[in-house]
Design an enzyme around this catalytic site. Structure first.
Site, PDB file in Angstrom:
ATOM      1  N   LYS A 225       0.881  -1.219   0.006  1.00 32.48           N
ATOM      2  CA  LYS A 225      -0.035   0.054  -0.069  1.00 32.48           C
ATOM      3  C   LYS A 225       1.011   1.404  -0.055  1.00 32.48           C
ATOM      4  CE  LYS A 225      -4.196  -1.689   2.090  1.00 32.48           C
ATOM      5  NZ  LYS A 225      -3.852  -2.609   3.392  1.00 32.48           N
TER       6      LYS A 225
ATOM      7  N   THR B  58       6.136  -7.525   0.450  1.00 34.71           N
ATOM      8  CA  THR B  58       7.020  -7.962   1.108  1.00 34.71           C
ATOM      9  C   THR B  58       6.424  -9.264   1.928  1.00 34.71           C
ATOM     10  OG1 THR B  58       7.133  -6.614   3.170  1.00 34.71           O
ATOM     11  CG2 THR B  58       8.878  -6.124   1.395  1.00 34.71           C
TER      12      THR B  58
ATOM     13  N   GLU C  28      11.575  -9.900   5.732  1.00 34.45           N
ATOM     14  CA  GLU C  28      10.672  -9.556   4.868  1.00 34.45           C
ATOM     15  C   GLU C  28      11.266  -9.899   3.264  1.00 34.45           C
ATOM     16  OE1 GLU C  28       8.997  -5.614   5.076  1.00 34.45           O
ATOM     17  OE2 GLU C  28       9.294  -5.386   7.131  1.00 34.45           O
TER      18      GLU C  28
ATOM     19  N   ILE D 287       9.898 -10.614  -3.693  1.00 37.32           N
ATOM     20  CA  ILE D 287      10.296 -11.659  -4.737  1.00 37.32           C
ATOM     21  C   ILE D 287       9.914 -10.778  -6.110  1.00 37.32           C
ATOM     22  CG2 ILE D 287       9.707 -13.825  -5.805  1.00 37.32           C
ATOM     23  CD1 ILE D 287       8.290 -14.876  -3.294  1.00 37.32           C
TER      24      ILE D 287
ATOM     25  N   TYR E 287      -0.544 -15.356   1.273  1.00 35.66           N
ATOM     26  CA  TYR E 287      -0.549 -15.583   2.793  1.00 35.66           C
ATOM     27  C   TYR E 287      -0.769 -17.017   3.024  1.00 35.66           C
ATOM     28  CZ  TYR E 287      -0.688 -10.548   3.301  1.00 35.66           C
ATOM     29  OH  TYR E 287      -0.255  -9.412   3.339  1.00 35.66           O
TER      30      TYR E 287
ATOM     31  N   LYS F  78      18.647   1.575   6.753  1.00 32.30           N
ATOM     32  CA  LYS F  78      18.602   3.169   7.062  1.00 32.30           C
ATOM     33  C   LYS F  78      17.349   3.825   7.434  1.00 32.30           C
ATOM     34  CE  LYS F  78      20.923   3.984   3.123  1.00 32.30           C
ATOM     35  NZ  LYS F  78      21.689   4.634   2.150  1.00 32.30           N
TER      36      LYS F  78
ATOM     37  N   PHE G  94      15.179   7.227   6.460  1.00 33.96           N
ATOM     38  CA  PHE G  94      15.444   8.035   5.240  1.00 33.96           C
ATOM     39  C   PHE G  94      14.535   9.234   5.617  1.00 33.96           C
ATOM     40  CE2 PHE G  94      16.225   4.033   3.546  1.00 33.96           C
ATOM     41  CZ  PHE G  94      17.477   4.199   2.602  1.00 33.96           C
TER      42      PHE G  94
HETATM   43  P1  ADP Z   1       2.035  -7.471   4.936  1.00 31.56           P
HETATM   44  O1  ADP Z   1       2.641  -6.355   5.776  1.00 31.56           O
HETATM   45  O2  ADP Z   1       1.021  -8.466   5.468  1.00 31.56           O
HETATM   46  O3  ADP Z   1       3.468  -8.314   4.691  1.00 31.56           O
HETATM   47  P2  ADP Z   1       2.474  -6.445   2.298  1.00 31.56           P
HETATM   48  O4  ADP Z   1       1.989  -5.151   1.861  1.00 31.56           O
HETATM   49  O5  ADP Z   1       3.982  -6.523   2.661  1.00 31.56           O
HETATM   50  O6  ADP Z   1       1.459  -7.032   3.410  1.00 31.56           O
HETATM   51  O7  ADP Z   1       2.462  -7.472   1.166  1.00 31.56           O
HETATM   52  C1  ADP Z   1       2.825  -8.793   1.213  1.00 31.56           C
HETATM   53  C2  ADP Z   1       2.018  -9.678   0.780  1.00 31.56           C
HETATM   54  O8  ADP Z   1       1.762  -9.630  -0.628  1.00 31.56           O
HETATM   55  C3  ADP Z   1       2.636 -11.286   0.622  1.00 31.56           C
HETATM   56  O9  ADP Z   1       2.507 -12.029   1.893  1.00 31.56           O
HETATM   57  C4  ADP Z   1       2.151 -11.967  -0.430  1.00 31.56           C
HETATM   58  O10 ADP Z   1       1.074 -12.612  -0.189  1.00 31.56           O
HETATM   59  C5  ADP Z   1       1.801 -10.968  -1.493  1.00 31.56           C
HETATM   60  N1  ADP Z   1       2.666 -10.679  -2.782  1.00 31.56           N
HETATM   61  C6  ADP Z   1       2.323 -10.345  -4.037  1.00 31.56           C
HETATM   62  N2  ADP Z   1       3.469 -10.364  -4.779  1.00 31.56           N
HETATM   63  C7  ADP Z   1       4.623 -10.443  -3.912  1.00 31.56           C
HETATM   64  C8  ADP Z   1       6.016 -10.437  -4.327  1.00 31.56           C
HETATM   65  N3  ADP Z   1       6.211 -10.231  -5.551  1.00 31.56           N
HETATM   66  N4  ADP Z   1       6.659 -10.521  -3.329  1.00 31.56           N
HETATM   67  C9  ADP Z   1       6.188 -10.722  -1.943  1.00 31.56           C
HETATM   68  N5  ADP Z   1       5.019 -10.815  -1.547  1.00 31.56           N
HETATM   69  C10 ADP Z   1       4.126 -10.779  -2.604  1.00 31.56           C
HETATM   70  N1  RBF Z   2      13.155  -0.212   5.718  1.00 28.04           N
HETATM   71  C1  RBF Z   2      13.858   0.902   6.413  1.00 28.04           C
HETATM   72  O1  RBF Z   2      13.382   1.445   7.234  1.00 28.04           O
HETATM   73  N2  RBF Z   2      15.079   1.107   5.901  1.00 28.04           N
HETATM   74  C2  RBF Z   2      15.741   0.612   4.932  1.00 28.04           C
HETATM   75  O2  RBF Z   2      16.722   0.823   4.620  1.00 28.04           O
HETATM   76  C3  RBF Z   2      14.903  -0.422   4.310  1.00 28.04           C
HETATM   77  N3  RBF Z   2      15.215  -1.090   3.162  1.00 28.04           N
HETATM   78  C4  RBF Z   2      14.682  -2.100   2.536  1.00 28.04           C
HETATM   79  C5  RBF Z   2      15.234  -2.677   1.595  1.00 28.04           C
HETATM   80  C6  RBF Z   2      14.532  -3.764   0.618  1.00 28.04           C
HETATM   81  C7  RBF Z   2      15.174  -4.414  -0.441  1.00 28.04           C
HETATM   82  C8  RBF Z   2      13.191  -3.906   1.272  1.00 28.04           C
HETATM   83  C9  RBF Z   2      12.456  -5.099   0.661  1.00 28.04           C
HETATM   84  C10 RBF Z   2      12.660  -3.479   2.310  1.00 28.04           C
HETATM   85  C11 RBF Z   2      13.511  -2.413   3.008  1.00 28.04           C
HETATM   86  N4  RBF Z   2      12.999  -1.706   4.140  1.00 28.04           N
HETATM   87  C12 RBF Z   2      13.550  -0.760   4.776  1.00 28.04           C
HETATM   88  C13 RBF Z   2      11.676  -2.246   4.848  1.00 28.04           C
HETATM   89  C14 RBF Z   2      10.341  -1.459   4.400  1.00 28.04           C
HETATM   90  O3  RBF Z   2      10.290  -0.432   5.337  1.00 28.04           O
HETATM   91  C15 RBF Z   2       9.266  -2.604   4.643  1.00 28.04           C
HETATM   92  O4  RBF Z   2       9.279  -3.523   3.627  1.00 28.04           O
HETATM   93  C16 RBF Z   2       7.725  -1.937   4.611  1.00 28.04           C
HETATM   94  O5  RBF Z   2       7.481  -1.109   5.732  1.00 28.04           O
HETATM   95  C17 RBF Z   2       6.785  -3.007   4.649  1.00 28.04           C
HETATM   96  O6  RBF Z   2       6.844  -3.730   5.617  1.00 28.04           O
HETATM   97 MG    MG Z   3       5.408  -7.258   4.267  1.00 27.23          MG
END
Ligand code: ADP
Ligand code: RBF
Ligand code: MG
Length: 155
Positions: free
Chosen positions: A21, A27, A79, A82, A91, A107, A109
């Protein structure tokens, strides 16, 4: 890091729902038990490797391990983003990963845009690194075929 490559799997659980969102970068989150089992030398930070949902295709991934300093989370998380477009959420399914290399420290930001830009740069670094011959064979390992292995072992 002596523990790399690090293989693990676990159920995909719900996080805060911010990845898709707020960042446009979903993730898949692992449960606490998987996070607690991480070897001590795998520090917090951003990593790359391979990932597979269930026993489906193996894709490149980037992973964040830590407390997301930008969001100041209280619980440590693992997290996986992919690098593939999925038609549906997964899920409750089992995510298998191998972490092969380290990119950078986590870090904070000064804006959401800077965080997103950093993540896109991590993604391109991961894509490039994983094309190296030394990492190619890892995606074909038996670890990523858990169901087939079980069937074969039973015969
Ligand atoms: P949450 O905070 O519940 O992890 P996210 O907004 O990070 O929610 O979304 C993660 C979910 O999105 C995963 O659990 C999975 O079901 C779905 N999803 C769809 N595409 C991907 C992707 N390319 N990588 C990771 N998760 C993905
Ligand atoms: N969150 C941070 O606060 N600092 C970071 O440097 C940071 N780097 C990330 C790098 C990658 C490749 C990914 C997938 C996530 C990273 N995040 C980082 C986490 C991010 O804040 C988090 O995925 C979202 O808040 C959703 O849970
Ligand atoms: Mg997530």
């Amino acid at each position: 890091m002596r523990s790399l490559p690090y293989y693990c799997r676990g159920e995909v659980v719900r996080g805060f729902g911010r990845g898709s969102k707020e960042l446009g970068i979903p993730t898949a989150n692992f449960p606490e038990t998987v996070v607690d089992n991480l070897p001590g030398d795998i520090t917090t930070g951003i990593y790359y490797g391979w990932a597979s949902v269930g026993s489906r295709d193996v894709h490149k991934m980037v992973m964040s391990i830590g407390w997301n300093p930008y969001y100041k989370n209280i619980k440590k998380s693992m997290e996986t983003h992919i690098i593939h477009t999925f038609k549906e959420d997964f899920y409750g399914e089992i995510l298998s990963i191998v972490i092969v290399g380290y990119i950078r420290a986590e870090k904070s930001f000064d804006s959401l845009d800077s965080l997103i830009t950093a993540i896109y740069s991590d993604i391109s670094e991961a894509k490039e690194k994983l094309d190296l011959p030394e990492y190619q064979s890892m995606k074909d390992e038996n670890f990523f075929r858990p169901i087939e292995n079980k069937i074969m072992n039973g015969h």
